[in-house]
Design a protein around this motif. Sequence first.
Motif, PDB file in Angstrom:
ATOM      1  N   VAL A   1      12.603  -3.595   7.834  1.00 23.27           N
ATOM      2  CA  VAL A   1      12.098  -3.840   6.475  1.00 23.27           C
ATOM      3  C   VAL A   1      11.518  -2.531   5.949  1.00 23.27           C
ATOM      4  O   VAL A   1      10.537  -2.016   6.478  1.00 23.27           O
ATOM      5  N   TYR A   2      12.135  -2.019   4.911  1.00 23.31           N
ATOM      6  CA  TYR A   2      11.805  -0.705   4.353  1.00 23.31           C
ATOM      7  C   TYR A   2      10.928  -0.842   3.112  1.00 23.31           C
ATOM      8  O   TYR A   2      11.213  -1.655   2.227  1.00 23.31           O
ATOM      9  N   LYS A   3       9.846  -0.061   3.063  1.00 23.91           N
ATOM     10  CA  LYS A   3       8.934  -0.051   1.907  1.00 23.91           C
ATOM     11  C   LYS A   3       8.643  -1.459   1.408  1.00 23.91           C
ATOM     12  O   LYS A   3       8.808  -1.785   0.227  1.00 23.91           O
ATOM     13  N   VAL A   4       8.169  -2.280   2.331  1.00 22.07           N
ATOM     14  CA  VAL A   4       7.960  -3.690   2.045  1.00 22.07           C
ATOM     15  C   VAL A   4       6.994  -3.895   0.882  1.00 22.07           C
ATOM     16  O   VAL A   4       6.014  -3.161   0.728  1.00 22.07           O
ATOM     17  N   SER A   5       7.303  -4.859   0.049  1.00 26.41           N
ATOM     18  CA  SER A   5       6.513  -5.311  -1.109  1.00 26.41           C
ATOM     19  C   SER A   5       6.501  -4.317  -2.266  1.00 26.41           C
ATOM     20  O   SER A   5       5.772  -4.499  -3.227  1.00 26.41           O
TER      21      SER A   5
ATOM     22  N   PRO B   1       0.159  -3.539   1.725  1.00 26.19           N
ATOM     23  CA  PRO B   1       1.417  -2.924   2.122  1.00 26.19           C
ATOM     24  C   PRO B   1       2.150  -2.138   1.040  1.00 26.19           C
ATOM     25  O   PRO B   1       3.135  -1.468   1.335  1.00 26.19           O
ATOM     26  N   GLY B   2       1.714  -2.233  -0.195  1.00 25.69           N
ATOM     27  CA  GLY B   2       2.398  -1.485  -1.248  1.00 25.69           C
ATOM     28  C   GLY B   2       2.310  -2.129  -2.615  1.00 25.69           C
ATOM     29  O   GLY B   2       2.117  -1.450  -3.622  1.00 25.69           O
ATOM     30  N   ASP B   3       2.446  -3.430  -2.691  1.00 25.85           N
ATOM     31  CA  ASP B   3       2.317  -4.154  -3.946  1.00 25.85           C
ATOM     32  C   ASP B   3       0.852  -4.127  -4.382  1.00 25.85           C
ATOM     33  O   ASP B   3      -0.016  -4.606  -3.648  1.00 25.85           O
TER      34      ASP B   3
ATOM     35  N   ILE C   1     -11.189   8.175  -1.943  1.00 27.98           N
ATOM     36  CA  ILE C   1     -10.288   9.045  -1.189  1.00 27.98           C
ATOM     37  C   ILE C   1      -9.094   8.195  -0.760  1.00 27.98           C
ATOM     38  O   ILE C   1      -9.271   7.170  -0.104  1.00 27.98           O
ATOM     39  N   TYR C   2      -7.910   8.614  -1.130  1.00 29.98           N
ATOM     40  CA  TYR C   2      -6.725   7.796  -0.880  1.00 29.98           C
ATOM     41  C   TYR C   2      -5.598   8.652  -0.290  1.00 29.98           C
ATOM     42  O   TYR C   2      -5.531   9.864  -0.546  1.00 29.98           O
ATOM     43  N   PRO C   3      -4.698   8.055   0.484  1.00 33.55           N
ATOM     44  CA  PRO C   3      -3.562   8.804   1.032  1.00 33.55           C
ATOM     45  C   PRO C   3      -2.414   8.851   0.030  1.00 33.55           C
ATOM     46  O   PRO C   3      -1.648   7.894  -0.115  1.00 33.55           O
ATOM     47  N   GLY C   4      -2.290   9.941  -0.659  1.00 28.33           N
ATOM     48  CA  GLY C   4      -1.317  10.037  -1.735  1.00 28.33           C
ATOM     49  C   GLY C   4       0.123   9.917  -1.294  1.00 28.33           C
ATOM     50  O   GLY C   4       0.988   9.558  -2.092  1.00 28.33           O
ATOM     51  N   SER C   5       0.398  10.209  -0.023  1.00 21.16           N
ATOM     52  CA  SER C   5       1.772  10.087   0.459  1.00 21.16           C
ATOM     53  C   SER C   5       2.153   8.643   0.732  1.00 21.16           C
ATOM     54  O   SER C   5       3.335   8.333   0.919  1.00 21.16           O
ATOM     55  N   LEU C   6       1.168   7.738   0.736  1.00 22.87           N
ATOM     56  CA  LEU C   6       1.420   6.336   1.049  1.00 22.87           C
ATOM     57  C   LEU C   6       1.055   5.379  -0.086  1.00 22.87           C
ATOM     58  O   LEU C   6       1.645   4.307  -0.212  1.00 22.87           O
ATOM     59  N   ILE C   7       0.058   5.745  -0.882  1.00 18.75           N
ATOM     60  CA  ILE C   7      -0.392   4.885  -1.970  1.00 18.75           C
ATOM     61  C   ILE C   7      -0.237   5.638  -3.289  1.00 18.75           C
ATOM     62  O   ILE C   7      -0.834   6.698  -3.468  1.00 18.75           O
TER      63      ILE C   7
END
Length: 252
Positions: free
Chosen positions: A193-197, A13-15, A34-40
């Motif tokens: 819950v915004y931008k969790v973790s 989720p982000g952490d 290959i990664y989603p730069g807008s999310l990770i």
Amino acid sequence: MPMTKVYFVGAGPGDPELMTLKGLRVLRRADLVIYPGSLIPRESVEEWCPNAELVDSHGKTLEELVETMVEAVEDDRTVVRLVSGDPFIYSSLYEQVLELRRRGVNYEVIPGVSSVNAAAAALGEELTKPGISQTVILTRPAGRTGKPEGESLSELAKHGCTMVIFLGAAYLERIVKSLLEGEYDEDTPAAVVYKVSTPEEKVIRGTLGDIAEKAREEGIDRTALIIVGDVLKEEGGRSHLYSEEYARRVRG
């Protein structure tokens, strides 16, 4: 000619520490990621796989991504397609693996920690509670992709169980209106819950009567989960799992 796999890896989720051990092992031996730069964040990807070639998928078409993966596999390179959260929920996994199947490319999917799990942890809540709700519905607003008949938010809300809504922060007022047409009322507990973790995490608690206003006051209109249901109330029933009268061979 033998070919290596494409690995679809849930990044969590982000952490960065919520990456699974299996996913991390694959990333450490990857040649291309290959990664989603807008999310990770790229920094997280570089930490997981410092020796891999990195390609940001943002702005690229499905065809371009598939071609990049196939060419790398044919060159005997290990490819990882990083997916935010878990690949099995709103990740466009199917359309990518369908193209790989058509081209005879082997692939493997490694699950990740979903933002649902992280949001429940941030709330310090269980999404199922005895006598309140034993069912969790994961859904999203219709948006441009539409939804099958019978899956509108107002129809799903008629179940009155716990509901987790993805990709809906921009439509909070509309979502609340739809939910109130079901079995919920304005006193039903709700959370955003915004931008969790992540360091930017925000947890907004309220009810369907005020959650939209509270979220707007915090400037939240994207990258958030909406959780609705009476499980968010303080009171709740007790399970039979640890009851003296309930015999079990294994207790959780």
